[in-house]
Design an enzyme around this catalytic site. Structure first.
Site, PDB file in Angstrom:
ATOM      1  N   ASP A   9     -70.712  -7.639 -40.362  1.00 23.21           N
ATOM      2  CA  ASP A   9     -72.200  -8.186 -40.199  1.00 23.21           C
ATOM      3  C   ASP A   9     -72.485  -9.040 -41.451  1.00 23.21           C
ATOM      4  O   ASP A   9     -73.484  -9.387 -41.751  1.00 23.21           O
ATOM      5  CB  ASP A   9     -73.079  -6.748 -40.689  1.00 23.21           C
ATOM      6  CG  ASP A   9     -72.694  -5.598 -39.740  1.00 23.21           C
ATOM      7  OD1 ASP A   9     -72.779  -6.003 -38.465  1.00 23.21           O
ATOM      8  OD2 ASP A   9     -72.159  -4.738 -40.165  1.00 23.21           O
ATOM      9  N   ASP A  68     -76.717  -1.400 -39.496  1.00 26.20           N
ATOM     10  CA  ASP A  68     -75.643  -1.502 -38.425  1.00 26.20           C
ATOM     11  C   ASP A  68     -75.591  -0.108 -37.937  1.00 26.20           C
ATOM     12  O   ASP A  68     -75.729   0.833 -38.674  1.00 26.20           O
ATOM     13  CB  ASP A  68     -74.633  -2.024 -38.994  1.00 26.20           C
ATOM     14  CG  ASP A  68     -73.414  -2.335 -37.901  1.00 26.20           C
ATOM     15  OD1 ASP A  68     -73.786  -2.571 -36.745  1.00 26.20           O
ATOM     16  OD2 ASP A  68     -72.212  -1.718 -38.457  1.00 26.20           O
ATOM     17  N   ASP A 122     -71.049  -3.472 -43.170  1.00 32.29           N
ATOM     18  CA  ASP A 122     -70.017  -3.299 -43.689  1.00 32.29           C
ATOM     19  C   ASP A 122     -69.554  -4.454 -44.596  1.00 32.29           C
ATOM     20  O   ASP A 122     -68.448  -4.368 -45.381  1.00 32.29           O
ATOM     21  CB  ASP A 122     -68.900  -2.786 -42.751  1.00 32.29           C
ATOM     22  CG  ASP A 122     -68.669  -3.910 -41.606  1.00 32.29           C
ATOM     23  OD1 ASP A 122     -68.981  -4.994 -41.996  1.00 32.29           O
ATOM     24  OD2 ASP A 122     -67.977  -3.541 -40.540  1.00 32.29           O
TER      25      ASP A 122
END
Length: 677
Positions: free
Chosen positions: A535, A310, A531
């Site tokens: 996600d 991410d 995190d």
């Protein structure tokens, strides 16, 4: 006397003394031979009784294990008068078992260290007085005093005082972190300097340290695919050895040969080869602030060839900042329809709309307005969010409070719908595209249908990101993918700076999930790093879900396959290297164990390998397997501190501590894309 012999160490010592006495008697002459045989038989019985008891317990659960092989061999050897072989086999087997137990205790030392780091007593502050109480009596909202050299007994917030805290027990970081009022502290961290008072938020089993201990304990007991396969192999291997011994004994007419085969065929090294390596690998990770959920996830992590990251909070700091303000018409040969305004004017109206809106972009815009002295005053206006595009707000004119204005803050596409001028809409689109190509998130600002300008907000790339990605490639990861909710131009710019070939922007959580599924369908073994909250779908779909900065999230510790306790991206390649090292040790141990048994069986069948010699070689192979696995507990290599620099955390300076290591990065902020994508 009998109670003393119930202890493994005492039994082993007694059997050893009797064996030495018997050997000494054998050197005194034939007259001492009967006494020597009695001493040797007694040594064999002392060692055999607990082994036979274990074999009987296993048989009650329909399990045929190594204990049964050794028991049959020992009893058989005693029956035919081979007292030396019976004593030597059982003594060596018992000695090997003690070594195994010691090795497992050593490999679980990381868990013991974690448990020991939790204090049993706390200094409770109440009504201006202090009282030392057991930690079990603490309750949320209690205030505890922690002085230099003491461990923090709770998860909570510093309410007074200051000091430096060693958080290595939780995050693996050796660099102490400065703690002042308002900072969070965790149970098990040690205050190295200063004195603080902490208001408890979580106590006992609810603390992060307690959750980590529970997770490591479960992980070390969990069985991976290789270990499960070895267990299935053992179910048929041991009975097969018994059948082979019976066949060989009947064919050769030699009971000694049959009993020797039973001893030689013991798969002790094979049985311990996998669990001792898995426990050592997980323990090493826990000591370094890398929590691995179990043997299966450790094995899978060793196969990872694709890492998906991410963007916000993982590759970037997660703290968006205002980078540039471009007033309408700036850079053109002639002013636009409304002319170019000042940067402060653009920023002031954007801040008027954003303040109190709860919009993710509000903080960097309002903070920048405060720094320039144009921050809004008074009661915030009413704002309405437009998901994925921006917001509209009805705000009062600072110069004429009775006048209300409609302010729009958002994407160039939203501005184009609001503007009546194609020229202005084109300027907003081209300026936004230029800023996005530089890696910033562009935000257009309109007032009553008038284009004021475009604000560029960008999230800074983490200082440790380039080194971490380089180490991932060196660790064998061939494909790096970046997923972002930010617009595609911003994602591409960040990816280009980091050397990532595959960057995908403008993604919603379900789009990230689809991207991970697509990669897996193509045959990749995927690790997804995020995190642990936004996600979550993609993390769950990946072969290995990795949560970063998990020390700030108990949820991440509970749900992720691998949790990196420190907010330090370089721990990611370390975790994959650890998994690969563990897999290599497992393979080496299996080869050592299988080769030893094969060679010994061949030696028995062709002659030359006795029962006692076979057991000696067998236990030597067990020792080799254990020592090989214990290599995983060796201290990990320290990297140059410039490659492991935190981004926003506050640290004690190097001259304030004797240990120099990686730094503690700060808290994660909001994603730029959560405002405009």
């Amino acid at each position: 006397m009998m109670s003393t012999l119930r202890r493994p160490g005492a039994r082993l010592a007694a059997a050893g003394i009797l064996i030495l006495a018997a050997l000494a008697m054998g050197r005194l002459g034939a007259g001492w031979a009967p006494a020597g045989d009695i001493a040797m038989a007694a040594a064999a019985l002392i060692s055999t009784v607990p082994i036979a008891a274990a074999a009987l317990r296993a048989l009650r659960t329909r399990t045929i294990g190594i204990d049964l092989l050794v028991s049959i061999a020992s009893i058989g050897a005693l029956a035919i008068g081979n007292y030396w072989e019976a004593a030597a086999v059982t003594f060596l087997f018992a000695f090997g078992h003690v070594l195994e137990q010691g090795a497992m205790t050593r490999t679980r030392s990381a868990l013991t260290d974690l448990v020991d780091s939790a204090p049993q007593e706390a200094v409770l502050v109440r009504d201006g007085r202090t009282e030392t109480v057991p930690t079990g009596r603490l309750r949320p909202d209690d205030v505890v005093l922690v002085s230099a050299g003491s461990s923090v007994p709770v998860d909570g917030t510093v309410v007074s005082g200051s000091g430096a805290a060693d958080e290595s027990a939780v995050t693996g970081e050796s660099m102490p972190a400065e703690k002042t009022p308002g900072d969070q502290v965790r149970s098990g961290t040690t205050l190295t300097t200063g004195m603080i008072q902490v208001r408890a938020e979580k106590v006992g089993s609810q603390t992060l340290l307690a959750r980590i201990v529970a997770r490591v304990e479960e992980a070390q007991d969990a069985r991976g695919r290789v270990q499960t396969m070895m267990d299935r192999f053992g179910r048929w291997y041991t009975p097969a050895i018994i059948v082979l011994a019976i066949v060989v004994g009947l064919a050769s007419g030699s009971l000694t040969l049959a009993l020797t085969l039973l001893v030689i065929g013991c798969p002790g090294a094979l049985v311990i080869s996998v669990p001792v390596a898995v426990v050592a690998g997980i323990g090493r990770g826990a000591r370094d602030g890398i929590l691995i959920r179990g043997g299966e996830h450790l094995e899978t992590a060793a196969k990872v060839d694709t890492v998906v990251l991410d963007k916000t909070g993982t590759l970037t700091t997660g703290h968006p900042e205002l980078k540039q303000v471009v007033p309408h018409g700036a850079g053109e040969n002639s002013a636009g329809e409304n002319g170019a305004g000042s940067e402060d004017e653009v920023l002031r109206w954007a801040a008027l709309a954003e303040v109190g809106s709860g919009h993710p972009l509000a903080d960097p815009i309002v903070d920048a307005a405060r720094n320039r002295g144009v921050a809004p005053e008074g009661v915030p206006g009413e704002a309405e969010a437009i998901p994925g595009r921006g917001l509209t707000a009805e705000v009062g004119d600072p110069d004429r409070p009775e006048t209300r204005h409609r302010v729009v803050v958002g994407t160039a596409e939203l501005a184009g719908e609001e503007l009546g001028s194609e020229h202005d809409a084109g300027w907003a689109a081209s300026t936004s595209a230029r800023l996005a190509a530089d890696g910033a998130t562009p935000v257009t600002v309109l007032r009553d249908g008038e284009l004021l300008g475009v604000i560029a907000i960008a999230d800074t790339i983490r200082a440790d990101a380039p080194a971490a990605l380089a180490r991932l490639r060196r660790a064998g990861v061939g494909h790096l993918v970046m997923l972002s909710g930010d617009r595609s131009e911003v994602a591409s710019a960040v990816a280009q700076q980091l050397g990532i070939d595959d960057a995908r922007g403008g993604l919603l959580p379900e789009d990230k999930l689809s991207a991970v599924q697509e990669l897996r369908a193509a045959g990749a073994v995927v690790a997804m790093v995020g995190d642990g909250v936004n996600d979550a779908p993609a993390l769950a779909a990946a072969d290995v879900g990795v949560a970063m900065g998990a020390a700030g999230s108990a949820l991440a510790v509970e749900t992720s396959d691998i949790a990196l306790m420190a907010d330090d991206l370089t721990r990611l390649p370390e975790s994959l290297r650890l998994a690969r090292r563990t897999r290599a040790v497992i393979r080496q141990n299996i080869v050592i164990a299988v080769a030893t048994v094969t060679l010994l069986l061949a030696g028995v069948l062709v002659g030359g390998v006795t029962m006692a010699l076979g057991m000696l070689v067998h236990e030597a192979s067990v020792l080799v397997v254990i020592v090989n696995a214990l290599r995983l507990l060796g201290r990990r290599a320290r990297h140059d501190s410039s490659e492991r620099t935190g981004q926003t955390g506050r640290q004690v300076q190097p001259w304030q501590t004797s240990e120099h290591g990686g730094s503690r990065s700060g808290r994660r902020g909001a994603s730029p894309q959560q405002q405009t994508a």
